[in-house]
Design a protein around this motif. Structure first.
Motif, PDB file in Angstrom:
ATOM      1  N   ILE A  64       0.840  -1.200   0.000  1.00 14.21           N
ATOM      2  CA  ILE A  64       0.000   0.000   0.000  1.00 14.21           C
ATOM      3  C   ILE A  64       0.875   1.250   0.000  1.00 14.21           C
ATOM      4  N   TRP A  65       1.972   1.233   0.745  1.00 14.04           N
ATOM      5  CA  TRP A  65       2.897   2.381   0.776  1.00 14.04           C
ATOM      6  C   TRP A  65       3.433   2.663  -0.625  1.00 14.04           C
ATOM      7  N   LEU A  66       3.761   1.615  -1.362  1.00 15.27           N
ATOM      8  CA  LEU A  66       4.244   1.795  -2.729  1.00 15.27           C
ATOM      9  C   LEU A  66       3.127   2.281  -3.653  1.00 15.27           C
ATOM     10  N   LEU A  67       1.906   1.771  -3.446  1.00 19.34           N
ATOM     11  CA  LEU A  67       0.792   2.193  -4.296  1.00 19.34           C
ATOM     12  C   LEU A  67       0.500   3.681  -4.148  1.00 19.34           C
ATOM     13  N   ILE A  68       0.556   4.200  -2.921  1.00 23.38           N
ATOM     14  CA  ILE A  68       0.249   5.624  -2.752  1.00 23.38           C
ATOM     15  C   ILE A  68       1.339   6.502  -3.356  1.00 23.38           C
ATOM     16  N   HIS A  69       2.497   5.915  -3.626  1.00 25.19           N
ATOM     17  CA  HIS A  69       3.553   6.645  -4.319  1.00 25.19           C
ATOM     18  C   HIS A  69       3.475   6.462  -5.830  1.00 25.19           C
ATOM     19  N   GLY A  70       2.495   5.675  -6.301  1.00 25.56           N
ATOM     20  CA  GLY A  70       2.325   5.490  -7.732  1.00 25.56           C
ATOM     21  C   GLY A  70       3.026   4.279  -8.308  1.00 25.56           C
ATOM     22  N   VAL A  71       3.568   3.398  -7.482  1.00 27.13           N
ATOM     23  CA  VAL A  71       4.278   2.222  -7.984  1.00 27.13           C
ATOM     24  C   VAL A  71       3.261   1.141  -8.350  1.00 27.13           C
ATOM     25  N   PRO A 160       8.718   6.523  -6.356  1.00 27.18           N
ATOM     26  CA  PRO A 160       8.439   7.351  -5.169  1.00 27.18           C
ATOM     27  C   PRO A 160       9.201   8.669  -5.135  1.00 27.18           C
ATOM     28  N   LEU A 161      10.281   8.769  -5.910  1.00 22.76           N
ATOM     29  CA  LEU A 161      11.048  10.021  -5.930  1.00 22.76           C
ATOM     30  C   LEU A 161      10.261  11.158  -6.575  1.00 22.76           C
TER      31      LEU A 161
END
Length: 428
Positions: A64-71, A160-161
């Motif tokens: 989920i952390w990666l998804l909210i960054h667009g991954v 995420p960058l």
């Protein structure tokens, strides 16, 4: 020339800038991760995830952390038959409301780095900050990959960058007060060396770009109001979905928080609907101001607000981007930066012609700027669940950009032409 970014009366932290950048963005990553893990842990403790282990819950939190960054995640769905092959798809689902969490944390980090550095040293803190964020993203991608959800390490490190870097740069700009100070350039001195025509062209283009941003902001604001009104009218249908789900207090609260994270996406979809471009809730579906054509939808309460059938008042929503363009045209008139009009007035005596040409040119440029920005936010709000029809959720960025550009341009012509009437001083 070194231009100090430090604020008066503040002391820089006694550590190298690159190390402070590492500390600041590592802190942002940890805080954003905890804000995801805490609600998940509450639902898990309430029995909402069955027999999942703590390790599996930690991996879900990382995904989920990666998804909210667009991954995006490469997900594998089990086959319907025991001997059948599983289905693989790309899960791309960015809750823009939750993406604001790492963005705002990075914005705070950018301000702190700007306070602690001179303009020609700021890059050291930025490099350290983005470097640790890439390492954390790659680590989370490696640890969160499972047989059901695979994540590419390069995507986990680099994507995420984008949100973190944007927040970092904007935060530093807010502290510095000027873009030129971020790179150690004296903007006033540089502008003084340019010609008058170059300064006019630059200020004209910058004003058109800002007017396009004004139009998009007003359009999104009016769309948010329309979405709130729709929620009010269709609250009964949304409550009925909650009752059928029967998720309990903790499950219902978690579901509500997740839907709140997607509110910015829904605002963008509402703008797409109001522009006439519409949006999709599955392949082959179309939700437009004229009609709604959609198949079976997921059991989400917020989808109960989708207007059914044909709407008699749907075309009235087209006034939203036009009204936004009208206000943007008025704003552009108040700025007084229509240097194309001034240049044409010097070259030609036919005022009716020069005024018409300059107004149309400004409307086209502002409309294109608003349309390009609208296409970007539409692209960010688009989603895919990676399975069946649900690989196409949201608006088509190209059509949204074209519709918004044309409608805003029409409004700008009216707003700029009405500017002299709206700004006329009252007689004593």
């Amino acid at each position: 020339m070194k231009l100090p970014l430090r604020m008066p009366g503040r002391r820089a932290l006694p550590m190298p800038l690159w190390l402070q950048g590492v500390f600041e963005l590592a802190q942002s990553a940890v805080i954003s991760g905890l804000l995801i893990l805490v609600p998940l842990a509450a639902v898990w403790l309430a029995g909402g995830f069955g027999d999942r282990t703590p390790d599996a819950m930690a991996q879900l939190g990382g995904q989920i952390w990666l998804l909210i960054h667009g991954v995006p995640l490469e997900v594998t769905f089990a086959a319907a038959e025991p001997d059948g092959a599983g289905t693989t798809g790309i899960l791309s689902l960015v809750p823009l409301g939750l993406t604001l969490i790492p963005f705002l944390l990075s914005w705070r980090a950018g301000r702190r780095l700007a306070r602690a550095s001179y303009s020609d040293q700021l890059w050291q803190g930025v490099v350290g900050a983005l470097g640790i964020y890439a390492v954390i993203g790659a680590s989370v991608a490696y640890l969160s990959s499972t047989a059901e959800a695979a994540i590419q390490l390069a995507a986990g490190a680099l994507i995420p960058l984008l949100s973190a870097g944007l927040g970092l740069v904007i935060g530093a700009y807010r502290e510095a007060g000027a873009w030129s100070r971020l790179i150690g350039v004296d903007g006033v001195a540089w502008l003084a060396r340019t010609s008058q025509h170059s300064r006019w062209a630059g200020s004209y283009a910058w004003s058109c770009l800002r007017a396009g941003f004004v139009a998009l902001t007003i359009s999104l604001g009016l769309s948010a109001v329309l979405l709130a009104v729709t929620f009010g009218f269709r609250w009964a249908e949304m409550a009925a979905v909650y009752q059928r789900l029967d998720a309990g207090i903790i499950g219902g609260s978690a579901l509500t928080l997740a839907q709140l994270g997607f509110l910015p996406n829904l605002v963008v979809w509402t703008l797409s609907w109001a522009s006439g471009a519409g949006f999709a809730l599955g392949s082959g579906s179309a939700i437009t101001p004229l009609t709604t054509s959609a198949g079976p939808l997921p059991a989400l309460p917020v989808l109960g607000a989708v207007p059914p059938g044909t709407l008699e008042y749907g075309l009235a929503a087209l006034a939203i981007p036009v009204l936004a363009g009208l206000l943007a045209g008025w704003w552009f008139f108040r700025e007084g930066e229509n240097h194309l009009d001034e240049w044409l007035e010097i070259k030609m005596e036919a005022r009716w012609f020069t005024a018409s040409v300059s107004t149309v040119c400004a409307a086209v440029l502002i409309g294109l700027a608003a349309g390009a920005m609208a296409a970007v936010v539409a692209w960010l709000s688009h989603a895919s669940l990676g399975l069946g029809r649900l690989v196409d959720l949201g608006p088509n960025p190209l059509w949204v950009g074209l519709f918004i550009a044309g409608e805003v341009a029409v409004g700008v012509v009216v707003g700029y032409a009405a500017g002299p009437l709206l700004e006329r001083e009252k007689r004593a």
